[in-house]
Design a protein around this motif. Structure first.
Motif, PDB file in Angstrom:
ATOM      1  N   SER A 194       8.800 -65.968  75.884  1.00 32.44           N
ATOM      2  CA  SER A 194       7.409 -65.914  76.302  1.00 32.44           C
ATOM      3  C   SER A 194       7.249 -64.794  77.326  1.00 32.44           C
ATOM      4  O   SER A 194       8.011 -64.724  78.296  1.00 32.44           O
ATOM      5  N   ARG A 195       6.256 -63.948  77.132  1.00 35.13           N
ATOM      6  CA  ARG A 195       6.014 -62.852  78.069  1.00 35.13           C
ATOM      7  C   ARG A 195       5.497 -63.357  79.419  1.00 35.13           C
ATOM      8  O   ARG A 195       5.549 -62.643  80.410  1.00 35.13           O
ATOM      9  N   GLN A 196       4.976 -64.598  79.448  1.00 41.43           N
ATOM     10  CA  GLN A 196       4.483 -65.160  80.703  1.00 41.43           C
ATOM     11  C   GLN A 196       5.613 -65.682  81.586  1.00 41.43           C
ATOM     12  O   GLN A 196       5.377 -66.085  82.728  1.00 41.43           O
ATOM     13  N   SER A 197       6.825 -65.719  81.080  1.00 40.54           N
ATOM     14  CA  SER A 197       7.959 -66.216  81.857  1.00 40.54           C
ATOM     15  C   SER A 197       9.159 -65.322  81.610  1.00 40.54           C
ATOM     16  O   SER A 197       9.081 -64.330  80.884  1.00 40.54           O
ATOM     17  N   ILE A 198      10.288 -65.674  82.220  1.00 42.01           N
ATOM     18  CA  ILE A 198      11.495 -64.863  82.062  1.00 42.01           C
ATOM     19  C   ILE A 198      12.295 -65.261  80.831  1.00 42.01           C
ATOM     20  O   ILE A 198      13.350 -64.686  80.567  1.00 42.01           O
ATOM     21  N   VAL A 199      11.816 -66.232  80.068  1.00 41.83           N
ATOM     22  CA  VAL A 199      12.562 -66.733  78.908  1.00 41.83           C
ATOM     23  C   VAL A 199      12.461 -65.749  77.752  1.00 41.83           C
ATOM     24  O   VAL A 199      11.366 -65.303  77.393  1.00 41.83           O
ATOM     25  N   HIS A 200      13.607 -65.416  77.171  1.00 45.44           N
ATOM     26  CA  HIS A 200      13.592 -64.565  75.985  1.00 45.44           C
ATOM     27  C   HIS A 200      14.857 -64.830  75.164  1.00 45.44           C
ATOM     28  O   HIS A 200      15.936 -65.061  75.698  1.00 45.44           O
TER      29      HIS A 200
END
Length: 324
Positions: free
Chosen positions: A265-271
């Protein structure tokens, strides 16, 4: 010689709910006194009372043998009581040196600000606690472990007589943890008393002199750290033997229930997160503060939308756009 700080039969209730019941606790100068207990045991309430943030209902608190009357955070600071919390309270848009100055400078009178002296003092304190942080660095750009080290530097700079450390190693990697332990040794050697709160019970034999266990708002026991082991602490904390705390049951592992592929998600650091959870399985998510665990949970629960990857429930692709 009286203890540095002593709580005597302290009780506190919130809207009829008893948070503390006749809790007694003391800290001696030059010792590390560990305070342990499950979540909700009353540790936070006791700390808030000691720091003056919360007033107790009954009992008494003494500092150097003198009862604390009309206690407040300002009085706690004057008495040399400093608290270092798990989540630092720095001003994110100010530099490290400016944050330290707000805590350490005499703000009672108007005077010219000596910025060079502030930087020199900040650099010396950061070096003392083993923090490789530039005094001009913006606090909001620091990692959580770095922010915590700045808080520790504040306590060292204030020459605090009583330092309360609330889960100080929860977000610290090994190198910073070792630096913290060296700071604790230095504080102890200077005569400061330290209240050390931690769920990492394996740390306590290394640094603590005594340990007090709270359970359901009550003092269960105070022991010399050398006289109790981890299993004994857990038994006092939960009121059961260790064998009854984590019963091991063999469960057949079945088909995949939840599959996550390339999730981000671009809204968080998760990738690019990938994992599979199967029937009958407990899957642990581990990492330091800021590693993305909470952000991942928010995506899976629909609080933060995913914009890459996919989620499969029982083999079927689904889009989780809200908690509902």
């Amino acid at each position: 010689m009286p203890p540095l700080l002593r709580a005597i039969s302290v009780s506190k209730s919130y809207d009829g709910v008893r948070a503390l019941r006749d809790v007694s606790f003391d800290v001696r100068a030059g010792e590390v006194h560990a305070l342990v207990g499950e979540n909700g045991a009353g540790k936070s309430t006791l700390i808030k009372i000691i720091t003056g943030a919360v007033a107790f209902d009954t009992g008494s608190i003494e500092m150097d043998g003198v009862p604390l009357v009309d206690h407040s955070p300002a009085k706690a600071k004057q008495l040399g009581i400093a608290a270092i919390y798990q989540h630092p309270a720095l001003f994110p848009n100010l530099s490290v040196a400016e944050n330290l100055a707000l805590r350490l400078d005499d703000l009672s009178s108007w005077k010219q600000v000596n910025r060079d002296e502030r930087r020199r003092r900040a650099a010396a304190l950061l070096s003392e606690v083993g923090a490789d942080i530039h005094p001009d660095a913006e606090a909001g750009g620091l990692s959580m472990p770095e922010q915590q080290l700045v808080e520790i530097a504040c306590a060292v700079g204030a020459a605090a007589k009583l330092v309360i450390m609330d889960e100080p190693t929860a977000s610290l990697p090994l190198r910073e943890t070792e630096a913290l332990f060296r700071c604790i040794a230095a504080l102890r050697a200077s005569g400061a008393g330290i209240v050390y709160i931690s769920h990492r019970l394996e740390e306590l034999p290394r640094i603590a002199d005594r340990v007090t266990v709270l359970r359901d708002g009550c003092t269960i026991e105070t022991r010399n750290m050398a006289d109790v082991d981890r299993a004994g602490l857990i038994a006092m904390m939960v009121g059961r033997e260790l064998s009854a705390v984590f019963p091991k049951r063999e469960v057949a592992i079945g088909a995949a229930v939840l599959q996550v592929r390339g999730l981000g998600s671009r809204q968080s650091i998760v990738h690019d997160v990938n994992f599979t959870l199967r029937e009958g399985e407990i899957l642990g998510m581990a990492g330091l503060v800021g590693s993305g665990r909470t952000e991942l949970a928010n995506i899976l629960f629909g609080l933060t939308p995913a914009d890459s990857g996919e989620i499969l429930l029982n083999g079927s692709r689904c889009v989780i756009g809200s908690p509902q």
